[in-house]
Design a protein around this motif. Structure first.
Motif, PDB file in Angstrom:
ATOM      1  N   LEU A   1      41.631  45.251  36.109  1.00 35.99           N
ATOM      2  CA  LEU A   1      42.556  44.117  36.093  1.00 35.99           C
ATOM      3  C   LEU A   1      43.114  43.873  37.492  1.00 35.99           C
ATOM      4  N   ALA A   2      43.518  44.937  38.164  1.00 34.63           N
ATOM      5  CA  ALA A   2      44.090  44.814  39.506  1.00 34.63           C
ATOM      6  C   ALA A   2      43.078  44.216  40.486  1.00 34.63           C
ATOM      7  N   ILE A   3      41.824  44.642  40.383  1.00 35.82           N
ATOM      8  CA  ILE A   3      40.775  44.115  41.264  1.00 35.82           C
ATOM      9  C   ILE A   3      40.529  42.634  40.989  1.00 35.82           C
ATOM     10  N   SER A   4      40.471  42.269  39.701  1.00 34.70           N
ATOM     11  CA  SER A   4      40.174  40.876  39.345  1.00 34.70           C
ATOM     12  C   SER A   4      41.232  39.926  39.886  1.00 34.70           C
ATOM     13  N   VAL A   5      42.482  40.349  39.845  1.00 36.24           N
ATOM     14  CA  VAL A   5      43.567  39.510  40.372  1.00 36.24           C
ATOM     15  C   VAL A   5      43.447  39.367  41.888  1.00 36.24           C
ATOM     16  N   ALA A   6      43.126  40.458  42.568  1.00 37.47           N
ATOM     17  CA  ALA A   6      42.961  40.395  44.021  1.00 37.47           C
ATOM     18  C   ALA A   6      41.822  39.455  44.397  1.00 37.47           C
ATOM     19  N   PRO A  54      40.450  36.310  49.958  1.00 39.98           N
ATOM     20  CA  PRO A  54      39.040  36.195  50.346  1.00 39.98           C
ATOM     21  C   PRO A  54      38.278  37.469  49.982  1.00 39.98           C
ATOM     22  N   ALA A  55      36.981  37.344  49.782  1.00 38.04           N
ATOM     23  CA  ALA A  55      36.163  38.464  49.313  1.00 38.04           C
ATOM     24  C   ALA A  55      36.247  39.675  50.239  1.00 38.04           C
ATOM     25  N   ASP A  56      36.308  39.444  51.546  1.00 34.10           N
ATOM     26  CA  ASP A  56      36.325  40.575  52.472  1.00 34.10           C
ATOM     27  C   ASP A  56      37.670  41.284  52.518  1.00 34.10           C
ATOM     28  N   GLN A  57      38.647  40.759  51.805  1.00 31.65           N
ATOM     29  CA  GLN A  57      39.962  41.391  51.736  1.00 31.65           C
ATOM     30  C   GLN A  57      40.109  42.283  50.503  1.00 31.65           C
ATOM     31  N   LEU A  65      49.492  39.051  39.195  1.00 30.56           N
ATOM     32  CA  LEU A  65      49.133  40.126  38.273  1.00 30.56           C
ATOM     33  C   LEU A  65      49.930  40.014  36.977  1.00 30.56           C
ATOM     34  N   VAL A  66      51.231  39.774  37.114  1.00 28.89           N
ATOM     35  CA  VAL A  66      52.081  39.613  35.929  1.00 28.89           C
ATOM     36  C   VAL A  66      51.633  38.405  35.116  1.00 28.89           C
ATOM     37  N   GLU A  67      51.398  37.279  35.774  1.00 31.75           N
ATOM     38  CA  GLU A  67      50.959  36.063  35.081  1.00 31.75           C
ATOM     39  C   GLU A  67      49.624  36.273  34.378  1.00 31.75           C
TER      40      GLU A  67
END
Length: 400
Positions: free
Chosen positions: A315-320, A325-328, A389-391
């Motif tokens: 979940l944390a990864i999907s929100v990021a 940007p992908a490289d972040q 993340l909360v949303e």
């Protein structure tokens, strides 16, 4: 149907940037050590109250929890930030440097707290979620034992404020600014500390045969300890045994009657952690005996291995990935030998710790360094990330 309209973007927090920097600088100027964060806790509590949160103070002595319930959703999420500083004399030369002599925010907890306050303000204004949000401001992460996490848990943190998941961020000097680092499973090491007192018989430096030299024994112990990892731990495992303290004597013509050794021990598995303790005790005791002295060993088991839950981490990864940007986004970063008392919370509630790149760590500006400073350019990133993340987890039902 999940509510997806207008999720938080980085641009939504840009209007808060100046205020967030002011908050962070205020906290940085007024650092407080473990379980003494009264002013910081009061500052946080007042902000949360102003924004409409239900605030509970005194959880784990100086901990604060702000709760916000929106809609009738049954889901709940917790986000934790640490508040304490370190006993370090600041050498940054900043105009907002610590005003408390010998105490400074050398680990970025001022930034962690500010990012969560930024999210708190934004979420209270937008209320684009359906469920319960618990913001956990924790004391005493730096203590190393009997920490703020255990104190809050002992005070019934998750019984009083139930969470389906709990999350935290720690900044990471040396990685690109704003880059988010994730890892499923064991992420940060267990950290134990060993305090050893080698006791002998002191005497005159000219007559060593009449003494039992604890310093020589201590030196041999330090050398022998270098074999614990190299010759006892499976090379596929990770472990560290570092002697960080060796103290003995004052005068050059005196053999001291005692010597002190301090050791930091890091590991990622229960089996290795047990093995390290066994071998360290055996080496210290046998080496001391071989030199005709004795040794008292105080082996303090510190923070456990920090283990990120698979679903929470995903979940944390999907929100990021949605926000940055992908490289972040680094989905599978390396394990870290540092320790974190957030591990205790993850033993009681599934969740994940995220690392956030703080930019270059040049000129010794790494964590726990007197020249360290949290990068203010991360404040909007962290606040926006927590908001989204909360949303995402507490998604609303779409309104007609």
């Amino acid at each position: 149907m999940a509510y997806t309209a207008n999720p938080t973007e980085l641009s939504d927090l840009h209007a808060f940037d100046e205020d967030l920097r002011a908050i962070r600088h205020h906290i940085h100027q007024h650092p407080e050590l473990a379980f003494n964060e009264q002013a910081t806790a009061s500052f946080v509590a007042d902000k949360l109250k102003d924004w409409g949160y239900e605030v509970t103070t005194g959880i784990g002595q100086t901990g604060v929890v702000g709760s916000l319930r929106v809609g009738a959703g049954r889901r709940s999420i917790g986000i934790r930030a640490d508040m304490d500083a370190l006993p370090i004399l600041e050498e940054t030369g900043l105009d907002y440097a610590s005003q408390h002599q010998g105490v400074m925010h050398a680990c970025g907890h001022d930034g962690h707290t500010t990012m969560l306050l930024g999210a708190a303000r934004h979420l209270a204004q937008t209320r684009r979620f359906d469920g319960t949000l618990h913001l956990i401001f924790q004391p005493a992460e730096e203590r190393g034992f009997d920490s703020g996490a255990t104190a809050m848990l002992d005070d019934g943190l998750f019984e009083k404020f139930p969470c389906d998941y709990v999350f935290a961020i720690h900044n990471h000097p040396g990685m690109p600014l704003g880059q988010m680092l994730f890892r499923e499973g064991p992420f940060m090491a267990a950290g134990d500390r060993v305090f050893i007192k080698v006791k002998g018989v002191g005497g005159h430096a000219a007559r060593p045969h009449q003494a039992a030299d604890p310093l020589v024994a201590a030196a041999h112990i330090v050398v022998a300890l270098q074999t614990v990892v190299s010759r006892n731990v499976d090379p596929d495992e990770a472990a560290v045994v570092t002697v960080g303290r060796l103290l003995a004597g004052q005068a050059l013509n005196v053999i001291p009657d005692s010597a002190e050794i301090g050791i930091s021990v890091r590991s990622f598995s229960t089996e290795v952690r047990v093995l390290l303790k066994k071998r360290i005790n055996e080496i210290v005791e046998s080496t001391a005996a071989a030199h005709g002295v004795s040794a008292d060993i105080d082996y303090v088991e510190g923070y456990p291995v920090l283990v990120n839950d698979a679903a929470a981490n995903e979940l944390a990864i999907s929100v990021a990935r949605e926000l940055l940007p992908a490289d972040q986004v680094v989905a599978e970063t390396k394990r870290l030998m540092g320790s974190e008392d957030f591990a205790y919370m993850l033993q009681r509630c599934p969740g994940a710790l995220v690392r956030l790149g703080n930019g270059p760590a040049t000129d010794g500006r790494g964590l726990h360094n007197p020249k360290y400073d949290f990068n203010d350019n991360n404040l909007v990133i962290g606040a926006a990330y927590w908001s989204r993340l909360v949303e995402t987890y507490l998604a609303c039902s779409e309104k007609a």
